[in-house]
Write a protein that holds these residues in place. Sequence first.
Motif, PDB file in Angstrom:
ATOM      1  N   VAL A  66      47.831  46.894  45.197  1.00 48.16           N
ATOM      2  CA  VAL A  66      47.253  45.633  44.729  1.00 48.16           C
ATOM      3  C   VAL A  66      45.733  45.747  44.622  1.00 48.16           C
ATOM      4  O   VAL A  66      45.133  45.285  43.645  1.00 48.16           O
ATOM      5  CB  VAL A  66      47.664  44.465  45.657  1.00 48.16           C
ATOM      6  N   VAL A  67      45.098  46.396  45.608  1.00 52.02           N
ATOM      7  CA  VAL A  67      43.642  46.552  45.560  1.00 52.02           C
ATOM      8  C   VAL A  67      43.234  47.330  44.311  1.00 52.02           C
ATOM      9  O   VAL A  67      42.326  46.937  43.569  1.00 52.02           O
ATOM     10  CB  VAL A  67      43.122  47.258  46.834  1.00 52.02           C
ATOM     11  N   LEU A  68      43.943  48.428  44.037  1.00 54.98           N
ATOM     12  CA  LEU A  68      43.628  49.225  42.845  1.00 54.98           C
ATOM     13  C   LEU A  68      43.841  48.401  41.570  1.00 54.98           C
ATOM     14  O   LEU A  68      43.050  48.474  40.625  1.00 54.98           O
ATOM     15  CB  LEU A  68      44.511  50.479  42.802  1.00 54.98           C
ATOM     16  N   ALA A  69      44.925  47.628  41.564  1.00 53.78           N
ATOM     17  CA  ALA A  69      45.225  46.806  40.389  1.00 53.78           C
ATOM     18  C   ALA A  69      44.129  45.786  40.147  1.00 53.78           C
ATOM     19  O   ALA A  69      43.658  45.611  39.014  1.00 53.78           O
ATOM     20  CB  ALA A  69      46.581  46.122  40.558  1.00 53.78           C
ATOM     21  N   VAL A  70      43.704  45.109  41.227  1.00 53.49           N
ATOM     22  CA  VAL A  70      42.638  44.107  41.092  1.00 53.49           C
ATOM     23  C   VAL A  70      41.361  44.779  40.602  1.00 53.49           C
ATOM     24  O   VAL A  70      40.669  44.271  39.710  1.00 53.49           O
ATOM     25  CB  VAL A  70      42.401  43.365  42.427  1.00 53.49           C
ATOM     26  N   ALA A  71      41.081  45.952  41.151  1.00 49.79           N
ATOM     27  CA  ALA A  71      39.873  46.674  40.733  1.00 49.79           C
ATOM     28  C   ALA A  71      39.929  46.980  39.239  1.00 49.79           C
ATOM     29  O   ALA A  71      38.961  46.757  38.502  1.00 49.79           O
ATOM     30  CB  ALA A  71      39.730  47.962  41.541  1.00 49.79           C
ATOM     31  N   LEU A  72      41.081  47.476  38.783  1.00 48.57           N
ATOM     32  CA  LEU A  72      41.183  47.815  37.362  1.00 48.57           C
ATOM     33  C   LEU A  72      41.079  46.559  36.497  1.00 48.57           C
ATOM     34  O   LEU A  72      40.464  46.571  35.436  1.00 48.57           O
ATOM     35  CB  LEU A  72      42.498  48.549  37.068  1.00 48.57           C
ATOM     36  N   HIS A  73      41.680  45.474  36.996  1.00 43.82           N
ATOM     37  CA  HIS A  73      41.603  44.221  36.246  1.00 43.82           C
ATOM     38  C   HIS A  73      40.142  43.811  36.064  1.00 43.82           C
ATOM     39  O   HIS A  73      39.728  43.430  34.972  1.00 43.82           O
ATOM     40  CB  HIS A  73      42.370  43.115  36.987  1.00 43.82           C
ATOM     41  N   ILE A  74      39.371  43.915  37.136  1.00 38.93           N
ATOM     42  CA  ILE A  74      37.955  43.540  37.059  1.00 38.93           C
ATOM     43  C   ILE A  74      37.220  44.442  36.075  1.00 38.93           C
ATOM     44  O   ILE A  74      36.442  43.986  35.245  1.00 38.93           O
ATOM     45  CB  ILE A  74      37.313  43.582  38.464  1.00 38.93           C
ATOM     46  N   VAL A  75      37.508  45.734  36.152  1.00 38.13           N
ATOM     47  CA  VAL A  75      36.847  46.674  35.241  1.00 38.13           C
ATOM     48  C   VAL A  75      37.175  46.317  33.793  1.00 38.13           C
ATOM     49  O   VAL A  75      36.292  46.248  32.934  1.00 38.13           O
ATOM     50  CB  VAL A  75      37.291  48.125  35.543  1.00 38.13           C
ATOM     51  N   LEU A  76      38.448  46.058  33.526  1.00 35.96           N
ATOM     52  CA  LEU A  76      38.868  45.804  32.147  1.00 35.96           C
ATOM     53  C   LEU A  76      38.329  44.486  31.619  1.00 35.96           C
ATOM     54  O   LEU A  76      37.990  44.365  30.450  1.00 35.96           O
ATOM     55  CB  LEU A  76      40.397  45.795  32.053  1.00 35.96           C
TER      56      LEU A  76
END
Lengths: 325, 513
Positions: A179-189
Motif C-alpha cells: 500500500v505504501v508503494l502504491a500510494v507513493a506511485l499514485h502521488i508521483v503519477l
Amino acid sequence: MAWFHKSEVVIAGILVLAMILIGLVNPAFWSLDNMFSLLRSNVIIGIMALGVLLVMISGGIDVSFPAFAVAAMYLTIKGMLYFNYDGVVLPFVAAATMGALFGCLNAFFVYKFRMIPLIVTLGTGSMVRGFLLGVVGTSMININKMPDALIDFGKSDIISMVKPDGTTYGLTAMVAVYVVLAVALHIVLRYTMIGRGVYAMGGDPEAASRVGFNIRKITFFIYCVAGALAGFAGLLHSGMIWLANPRDFVGLELDVIAAVVLGGASIFGGRGSVLGTMLGVFMLVMVKNSLIIMKIDTTWQRVVVGVIIVIATAITAWRDRRANA
Amino acid sequence: MRSGPLFHVDGLVMSENFIELRNVRKEFAGVVALKDLSLTIRKGEIHCLAGENGSGKSTLIKIMSGVYQPTSGELYIDGNRVENLSPMASIEHGVQVIYQDFSLFGNLTVAENLAMNVQLREQRHMLNWRKVREIAKEAVKRLGVDLDLDTDVEKLSTAGKQLVAIARALMSDARLIIMDEPTTALTGKEIETLFRIVKDIQSRGIAILFVSHKMREMLEISEHITVIRNGQKVADGPTGDFDEALITRHMTGSDIISEPYIWDQQKYGSMPPRIETKNLTHGNDLDNINLAIKPGEIVGVSGLLGSGRTELALSLFGMMPGYSGTISINGAQTVLDTPQKAIRAGVAYVPEDRLSEGLFLTQGIDRNMLATSYEKLAPGLLIDQNKAEEWVEAMIRDMQIATPTGKKLVKELSGGNQQRVVIARWLLTNAKFLILNGPTVGVDVGSKAEIHRIIRELAQKEGLAVLMISDDVPELVHNCNRIVLMHRGAFVEEMASADTSEDQISDKLKNLT
C-alpha cells in the motif's frame, strides 16, 4: 478527471458483484482467514503491477520484469550468504537497485534505438534469466539456508487472530509495504511533473517532446522504476515463501499484465491509475484463488488468465477507440 | 526587401521587427532545403507564408522555432543577433508554433493541456491542481472563448482542439505565433471564428505567421505575404500587391488555368442519369433528397459540417441502409444497402484523406492500382498475372503517370502522380459514378490542379458522373457544372456554376442557420 473516477467505479462495481457471486458459491470466501490470505497473494503481483502500470501508461509494455525480479532476488540472497549478512534494509535497497539497473537496459534500447518495448523486454528478460541460470546457478536456496532476517521480516503480521481450534492466522505486514508503494506511485503519477510527463508521453510522445518534456529522462525513469519495483518484489517474495528459487516467476508476466489491463489501463498508453490497477490485481488474484478453492486444475487457470486478458483488453480498446472517434 | 528600420526611444534602440532571417541557408546531407532566404516579420503583423508542400515551409518554421540550426545565414530577434537558437530559447523569446496536429494530449483534460507549458517553463517538479485550474481559467479568459476545462481533449472537435492550442500558446507570453495550415480541417464558420481570434491576438501586439496554401484565406487575413518555392523566396510584399493568380504563379512557377467546367449536354443529355434519387430520406440526416446526375456531369455539394453531405455520400455508397425513397442507377431502381452492392453497380467512394492516405506507399504502382480489383483478376485461386500487367499498363498510359514501370514504388512518385494512382484504382473497378468527399484537402496547388484536370477529363471523355463534396468553394465553382447547397439534411438551393460566383456561395453558406 471525472472519467478516471468513472472507470474505477465500474471496476469496483464488477469486483463487488464477483465477490458476492463467489461468496454465494462458496461461503468460506468471506471468512477473515480467506480474506487475509487473498490480500497476502495481492502483494507481489500488486507491486509488480505498479511497475507495469507505469510502463503501460507511457505507451510501452514490459515482459522482462519477472526475470529482473528473480535475478535481483537470487543475486541479493547469494550475496547475503556470501558476505554472511543478516539484515533487511540493505538487501532490499540492493535488490531494487539491481532491478533499476536492469531497467536502464530496457530504457537504453527503447530510447536510443527507438525499439518496440515488447521486443526489447522480451530480449532483456530472456538474457537476464539465461545469465542467472547459466552463470550464477540453478540450485534453490531453502529455508535452512535463507537469511533469518528476511524470513522474520516476511513473517511479520499487522493483525493477528486466533482460531477457535487454537491455530493463529494474521494479515501480513507486507500488505502495508504494498500500500505504501502504491500510494507513493499514485502521488508521483498525479502530483509530479515527471508523472504527468508519463501520461503526456503515452498520449503523444512527439507532442510531449515539443512542449518541453525530456523524453530521455522520462523513459529512463519509467523503466528504472519498473525494474526497481520488480527487484524489490522479487526479494520480498522470497522472504514471504522462505525460498529463493532461480526458476521462479515463469509466466507471471501474463498474470500481471492481465491485472493491469483489468484495472483499466489502456494498451495504447495514456490511461491508467494506481487505484484501478490495485482493483484489477485484487480481481485477478480473487479469480485465481477461487479456481483453486473450487479445485480447478492449474492448467485451466492459464485459460482463465488468457480469457481475462483478451476480454479486458477488448473492452478497454473499444472504450479508447470510442473516445477517439 | 526591407532592412529592419530602427527608431529611437529615449536613447534605446528599438526595432519594429520581431524576427528577421538574413540569407538563411539550410542543407541536409548536401541537399539544399533553403537557399539564401531572407524573411522579416514585424511586431504585431499578420504575415502569410505561402508555398507548396516541399517548398521549404516547414524547414523555415523549424529554424525559427530552434528545432533546426541554419547551415549559414543570420537570425535576429528584436534587432539582436541570435546564434544557436534552441527550442527552449525560441520559446523564451516568445515564438510559439501551433502545428497541424496541435501537439495536444488527447488523454488529458483541457485544463491540464492549457497549463502544461507554463508548468514546464517554470521548471516545476510538483503539480498543484488548483494552480492548473487557475492557469487554465486565465488562458480561456485571455482568448475569450468558452471551453469545458474538465473534458478530455480527444472529445473536442477539431476547432475546439485548435482553440486549446491557441489558448495554450497565448499563455506562454507569445510574441509570434506560427500557425501551420490552421484552416485545413475547419468549416467555413469555424474559419471565420479563427480569423476573428487571430485579429484579436494581433491587436495585443502579437505577430502571427500564417502558413497556408489557400489563396483566399491569405488574401483575407494577412497584411504581408511571402511566397517561397524550392527553398527560395520568390515574392514578398504587402498583401494588396497580390491576387490569387499571382500567388499561384509564384507558388507553382506556372499559370494554372481555371476555366469553369462545361457539361457536354449534346453528348450526354439524352442518356439516363447515372444515379437518381427520389425522396431519399434517412432519419434526421437526409430529408427528401431528389438528385439526378447524368453522365459527364460534375455536381458539387456545399454545406456546413453536419449538413448531411457526408450522409448523402454514404447512402449512395450503400453504407446507410434503412433509407426510404428510391435510388436508381442508369435508370434501373436498386436497393443500395451494402458497399459491395454499390461497387458492383459502378459506384466508387473516395472519402476525405483517402486520396493522400489510401495509398500503400511502400508498394508498387501496380499493387496500389489493383488493390480493389483482385477479385476480378482471380476467378479461381490464382491471380491472372498477365491480365494484371495489361490493366496496369493501360492505366498508366491512360492516366499519363510518369513512370518507366508499374513496379515503381508509390512513395517515389510526385503528389500528382500518386493521386492518379488512386483514381486509377477506382476506375479499374469500372466505376461509372464517383463520389469525392473533400478531394483535395491538404493537397498543394500544383497537385490540386492536376487532380481537377483528371476528374474533368474523365467526366468529359468517359462520361463519368461525379458528386464532389467540398468546403473549398472555389474548387466547386471551377469544377462543377452545378452546385447544390445542403443544410439540415435537405437541398436548400441548386445553382448552375456559370450563373454564380464564389462570393455568392460563401455568403449563402455564412447565412445558413
